[in-house]
Design a protein around this motif. Structure first.
Motif, PDB file in Angstrom:
ATOM      1  N   GLN A  77       0.826  -1.202   0.000  1.00  0.00           N
ATOM      2  CA  GLN A  77       0.000   0.000   0.000  1.00  0.00           C
ATOM      3  C   GLN A  77       0.861   1.253   0.000  1.00  0.00           C
ATOM      4  O   GLN A  77       0.553   2.232  -0.681  1.00  0.00           O
ATOM      5  N   TRP A  78       1.979   1.225   0.747  1.00  0.00           N
ATOM      6  CA  TRP A  78       2.898   2.358   0.735  1.00  0.00           C
ATOM      7  C   TRP A  78       3.483   2.534  -0.664  1.00  0.00           C
ATOM      8  O   TRP A  78       3.570   3.662  -1.170  1.00  0.00           O
ATOM      9  N   ALA A  81       1.067   4.152  -3.100  1.00  0.00           N
ATOM     10  CA  ALA A  81       0.943   5.593  -2.880  1.00  0.00           C
ATOM     11  C   ALA A  81       2.147   6.350  -3.419  1.00  0.00           C
ATOM     12  O   ALA A  81       2.035   7.519  -3.800  1.00  0.00           O
TER      13      ALA A  81
END
Length: 301
Positions: A77-78, A81
């Protein structure tokens, strides 16, 4: 194994997006899974995590340790982003370790090769038992004196890994990759990254979804025959929201650390999975059912 859990109504303490494989395995064995999500996950401090991952990308760590599949989701998820992918985080000179074959497969699907993982004791303790002393003499990148190990993990992670690696001469650096919270997580911070290893679960959307209060009522009424504990955090929430469980309700733990936490809380564990997989949980529950079934003499087996 079809049919060995026939007639058993089993509470799975996971959210719908994480319960598919286990619920389907239970259903294939004849059980009726009901979903009772008790814990959820949110992103950690992205600034601190990002700083650690940028150091990882720069080659400052000899090892990266992935201690759970949820950690993989948090890192992915990091990356999403930041407009990058997981495989680009790990430079050629950095080794990767994880806690079992399932995590190895999950990482491989994301383009990351994990070269160290326990098979028998699939836990932090199992990984520590395999871990080499420092300095290693196997020709690895740590021969140059780099003892740093990055441990992205839950905010509730036990110190087993960090303490075990430190005892072997390494320098573990922990960072919170995600936070374990009561279900449901704040939608603005919830972990939503989908793993490449995941497959669509055609039947998972059809399983009943119960709130903790609804599940507690059904447990007391004897309408839930078994509860699966997939983590120590889930055990704590079961103890807080569903207890007391009747003696007829079989409680199965995904592994020894979860069993230990459940027993510390006063929960009676009927069986512990030999391997922390859907098949392992089904096998453990089947063994518990067989053990609790009255024999022809009227006594308990």
């Amino acid at each position: 194994m079809t049919g060995e859990l026939a007639g058993l109504r089993v509470a799975v303490t996971r959210s719908r997006d994480r319960a598919g494989a286990l619920a389907d395995a239970l259903a294939a064995a004849g059980a009726e899974p009901v979903l009772v999500p008790l814990i959820d996950f949110e992103v950690g401090d992205n600034h601190l995590l990002g700083a650690s991952l940028n150091r990882l990308r720069a080659g400052e760590y000899a090892w990266l340790v992935i201690s759970s599949i949820t950690t993989v989701r948090a890192l992915k998820q990091w990356c999403e982003a930041e407009g990058t992918v997981l495989a680009e985080l790990v430079p050629p000179g950095t080794r990767v370790a994880t806690i079992g074959p399932t995590s190895v497969a999950v990482l491989a699907a994301e383009g990351i090769h994990a070269e160290l993982a326990p098979v028998d004791v699939q836990s932090a303790a199992g990984l520590v038992a395999l871990w080499p002393g420092f300095p290693a003499d196997d020709g690895g990148p740590d021969r140059g004196g780099n003892a740093r190990v990055l441990l992205p993990q839950s905010n509730l992670a036990e110190p087993t890994l960090a303490d075990g690696l430190a005892a072997k001469g390494w320098t573990p650096e922990t960072v919170t990759a995600y936070r374990t919270v009561d279900y449901p997580a704040d939608p603005a911070f919830r972990l939503t990254a989908a793993l490449a290893h995941s497959r669509p679960e055609p039947g998972s959307g059809s399983y009943p979804l119960l709130t903790p209060a609804e599940a507690a009522g059904e447990v007391r009424a004897g309408a839930v025959n078994a509860v699966v504990l997939a983590s120590g955090s889930a055990a704590r929430r079961v103890a807080a929201t569903l207890s007391p469980l009747p003696e007829s309700c079989l409680v199965v733990a995904i592994g020894q650390p979860t069993r230990a936490e459940a027993e510390r809380l006063g929960l009676r564990i009927a069986a512990t999975a030999e391997h922390p997989t859907p098949a392992g949980i089904v096998a453990a529950l089947a063994a518990a059912v067989q053990q609790s079934t009255p024999s022809t003499t009227g006594e308990m087996k």
